[in-house]
Motif scaffolding. Sequence first.
Motif, PDB file in Angstrom:
ATOM      1  N   GLU A 249       0.817  -1.206   0.000  1.00 47.41           N
ATOM      2  CA  GLU A 249       0.000   0.000   0.000  1.00 47.41           C
ATOM      3  C   GLU A 249       0.861   1.271   0.000  1.00 47.41           C
ATOM      4  OE1 GLU A 249      -3.090   0.761  -0.294  1.00 47.41           O
ATOM      5  OE2 GLU A 249      -4.051  -1.207  -0.301  1.00 47.41           O
ATOM      6  N   ASN A 250       0.199   2.423  -0.071  1.00 47.53           N
ATOM      7  CA  ASN A 250       0.906   3.701  -0.109  1.00 47.53           C
ATOM      8  C   ASN A 250       1.824   3.872   1.101  1.00 47.53           C
ATOM      9  OD1 ASN A 250      -0.392   4.406  -2.490  1.00 47.53           O
ATOM     10  ND2 ASN A 250      -2.073   5.423  -1.431  1.00 47.53           N
TER      11      ASN A 250
ATOM     12  N   TYR B 122       9.492   3.209   2.421  1.00 47.48           N
ATOM     13  CA  TYR B 122      10.755   2.816   1.795  1.00 47.48           C
ATOM     14  C   TYR B 122      11.155   3.745   0.642  1.00 47.48           C
ATOM     15  CZ  TYR B 122      10.613  -1.454   4.564  1.00 47.48           C
ATOM     16  OH  TYR B 122      10.595  -2.353   5.604  1.00 47.48           O
ATOM     17  N   ASN B 123      10.371   4.806   0.422  1.00 49.32           N
ATOM     18  CA  ASN B 123      10.683   5.804  -0.605  1.00 49.32           C
ATOM     19  C   ASN B 123      10.904   5.146  -1.971  1.00 49.32           C
ATOM     20  OD1 ASN B 123      11.125   8.450  -1.493  1.00 49.32           O
ATOM     21  ND2 ASN B 123      13.335   8.317  -1.161  1.00 49.32           N
ATOM     22  N   LEU B 124       9.967   4.291  -2.360  1.00 54.88           N
ATOM     23  CA  LEU B 124      10.105   3.524  -3.597  1.00 54.88           C
ATOM     24  C   LEU B 124       9.590   4.309  -4.802  1.00 54.88           C
ATOM     25  CD1 LEU B 124       8.896   0.031  -2.346  1.00 54.88           C
ATOM     26  CD2 LEU B 124      11.246   0.744  -2.798  1.00 54.88           C
TER      27      LEU B 124
ATOM     28  N   GLU C 148      17.582  -7.046  -1.093  1.00 53.71           N
ATOM     29  CA  GLU C 148      18.991  -6.875  -0.745  1.00 53.71           C
ATOM     30  C   GLU C 148      19.233  -5.554  -0.017  1.00 53.71           C
ATOM     31  OE1 GLU C 148      21.113  -7.278  -4.391  1.00 53.71           O
ATOM     32  OE2 GLU C 148      21.010  -9.478  -4.397  1.00 53.71           O
ATOM     33  N   GLN C 149      18.500  -4.538  -0.408  1.00 55.41           N
ATOM     34  CA  GLN C 149      18.687  -3.227   0.192  1.00 55.41           C
ATOM     35  C   GLN C 149      18.046  -3.110   1.572  1.00 55.41           C
ATOM     36  OE1 GLN C 149      20.503  -0.579  -0.728  1.00 55.41           O
ATOM     37  NE2 GLN C 149      19.814   0.568   1.074  1.00 55.41           N
ATOM     38  N   GLU C 150      16.826  -3.619   1.726  1.00 56.22           N
ATOM     39  CA  GLU C 150      16.045  -3.355   2.938  1.00 56.22           C
ATOM     40  C   GLU C 150      15.873  -4.539   3.887  1.00 56.22           C
ATOM     41  OE1 GLU C 150      15.366  -0.394   3.614  1.00 56.22           O
ATOM     42  OE2 GLU C 150      15.429   0.656   1.698  1.00 56.22           O
ATOM     43  N   HIS C 151      16.154  -5.763   3.397  1.00 54.77           N
ATOM     44  CA  HIS C 151      15.867  -6.943   4.224  1.00 54.77           C
ATOM     45  C   HIS C 151      17.047  -7.900   4.368  1.00 54.77           C
ATOM     46  CE1 HIS C 151      11.491  -6.297   4.716  1.00 54.77           C
ATOM     47  NE2 HIS C 151      11.548  -5.768   3.502  1.00 54.77           N
ATOM     48  N   ASP C 152      18.220  -7.503   3.935  1.00 47.40           N
ATOM     49  CA  ASP C 152      19.371  -8.393   4.036  1.00 47.40           C
ATOM     50  C   ASP C 152      19.570  -8.855   5.479  1.00 47.40           C
ATOM     51  OD1 ASP C 152      22.062  -9.463   2.953  1.00 47.40           O
ATOM     52  OD2 ASP C 152      22.620  -8.279   4.724  1.00 47.40           O
ATOM     53  N   TYR C 153      19.703 -10.162   5.651  1.00 43.23           N
ATOM     54  CA  TYR C 153      19.665 -10.751   6.992  1.00 43.23           C
ATOM     55  C   TYR C 153      20.801 -10.280   7.901  1.00 43.23           C
ATOM     56  CZ  TYR C 153      23.254 -14.249   5.630  1.00 43.23           C
ATOM     57  OH  TYR C 153      24.396 -14.888   5.227  1.00 43.23           O
ATOM     58  N   ILE C 154      21.951  -9.980   7.341  1.00 43.91           N
ATOM     59  CA  ILE C 154      23.065  -9.510   8.178  1.00 43.91           C
ATOM     60  C   ILE C 154      22.851  -8.049   8.584  1.00 43.91           C
ATOM     61  CG2 ILE C 154      25.551  -9.083   8.265  1.00 43.91           C
ATOM     62  CD1 ILE C 154      25.927 -11.510   6.440  1.00 43.91           C
ATOM     63  N   LYS C 155      22.380  -7.228   7.646  1.00 45.70           N
ATOM     64  CA  LYS C 155      22.065  -5.833   7.983  1.00 45.70           C
ATOM     65  C   LYS C 155      20.978  -5.771   9.058  1.00 45.70           C
ATOM     66  CE  LYS C 155      22.895  -3.941   3.305  1.00 45.70           C
ATOM     67  NZ  LYS C 155      22.201  -3.307   2.142  1.00 45.70           N
ATOM     68  N   ILE C 156      19.956  -6.619   8.909  1.00 46.39           N
ATOM     69  CA  ILE C 156      18.847  -6.620   9.872  1.00 46.39           C
ATOM     70  C   ILE C 156      19.316  -7.154  11.225  1.00 46.39           C
ATOM     71  CG2 ILE C 156      16.561  -7.548  10.393  1.00 46.39           C
ATOM     72  CD1 ILE C 156      16.654  -5.401   8.153  1.00 46.39           C
ATOM     73  N   ALA C 157      20.158  -8.180  11.221  1.00 46.38           N
ATOM     74  CA  ALA C 157      20.688  -8.706  12.477  1.00 46.38           C
ATOM     75  C   ALA C 157      21.438  -7.607  13.230  1.00 46.38           C
ATOM     76  CB  ALA C 157      21.611  -9.894  12.207  1.00 46.38           C
ATOM     77  N   GLN C 158      22.179  -6.787  12.513  1.00 47.73           N
ATOM     78  CA  GLN C 158      22.902  -5.683  13.152  1.00 47.73           C
ATOM     79  C   GLN C 158      21.926  -4.669  13.758  1.00 47.73           C
ATOM     80  OE1 GLN C 158      26.385  -5.474  13.613  1.00 47.73           O
ATOM     81  NE2 GLN C 158      25.554  -3.979  15.068  1.00 47.73           N
TER      82      GLN C 158
END
Length: 375
Positions: A306-307, A313-315, A356-366
């Motif tokens: 949705e909007n 995420y500024n898509l 890859e930009q918003e849900h990468d598991y290592i970035k999210i773990a951090q």
Amino acid sequence: MRILLVGEYSRLHNSLKEGLEALQHEVSIIATGDNFKKFPVDYSIHPKFFLENTFLVFCNKVFFRIFKIDLQLAEKGIRFWFFLPKLKNYDVVQLINSNAIETYPFFSKYLLKKLFNQNKKSFLLVCGEDTPVIDFLLKDEVKYSILTPLLQNKKLAPNYRFSLKYMRKNYRDLYDFVSKKVSGIMVSDLDYKIALPEKILIPNPVNTDKITFEPIAVSEKVIIFLGKNNSSAIKKGTAFFEEAVSIIQEKYDSVDIIKVEDVPYNEYIALYNKCHILLDQVYGYDQGYNALEAMAKGKVVFTGAENEFTAHYNLTEKVCVNATPDITYLVNELSFLIENPDEITAIGKCARAFIEQEHDYIKIAQKYLDYWNLK
């Protein structure tokens, strides 16, 4: 850090574990594995006696009819209790739900009190139905939600037993107990952020190293996948998809439809691997876990977008198709993709880039680590 993750419904905690381990932390999961989905866990509280033994399943039904006691719930709690001596000296304990142990609320409070007392910090992740989420949705202040079918037809209440139990005093007391004991509460996507705007949003982690991206090239038929979970079909609006694909099948010869029901997670993934389009849910504002993993593979997913999602995420490019409870709209969106297969390829590429930009598991773990350390 030593981290204990309690509960698993969607593979979220498994992906978070993989991200935390990549960052050199020690992580364990205790959960049921979510019954037929069979997610991996380190300590299993799966009620195998009263769920897998035919005679004991029958006995449990009789026992429940007479005494209103579900021995499956009791078995989960007892199994958790036996593991308690091993669940000590963790730096962080995170619950995936206030009812993460999935036993009776009074028993959950007893077990959680012991668990919290023998470890350091504790946290609650709201990533599904829980008391404050159901409270908010019952107000009927958003244009649609998983409770929309119930709000439109009260006769569907039996299909919402799982959701509505969070309104009962014992489950409300459990949530209040957990919320007062934990150091912080997070939400995993915008559907829950809308209900709990004051809580921090940490997006779902997706292990992009394990999920292979394959650019979609439609050579002959467009393959559409619809996986049905009977326990949540009404809440996901699966009937809208079923009607839409029936129309699509009559309208086009160049389409194959794959339909499955209630299959284990690994089998589900294998079955949808060859599809181009995956139909997920119509009542969401953001993507759930199945949708995210399919997007990581480059599938075009009909799901919540949705909007609020595109703004957050500024898509500027489409990463999935916003599905709504409107059969004509769904048919039109599917028809457009079938008639313009290059769009399927383009959206699939954008979907992978977004994950890859918003849900990468290592970035999210951090992000989890940063939040836990902050508290």
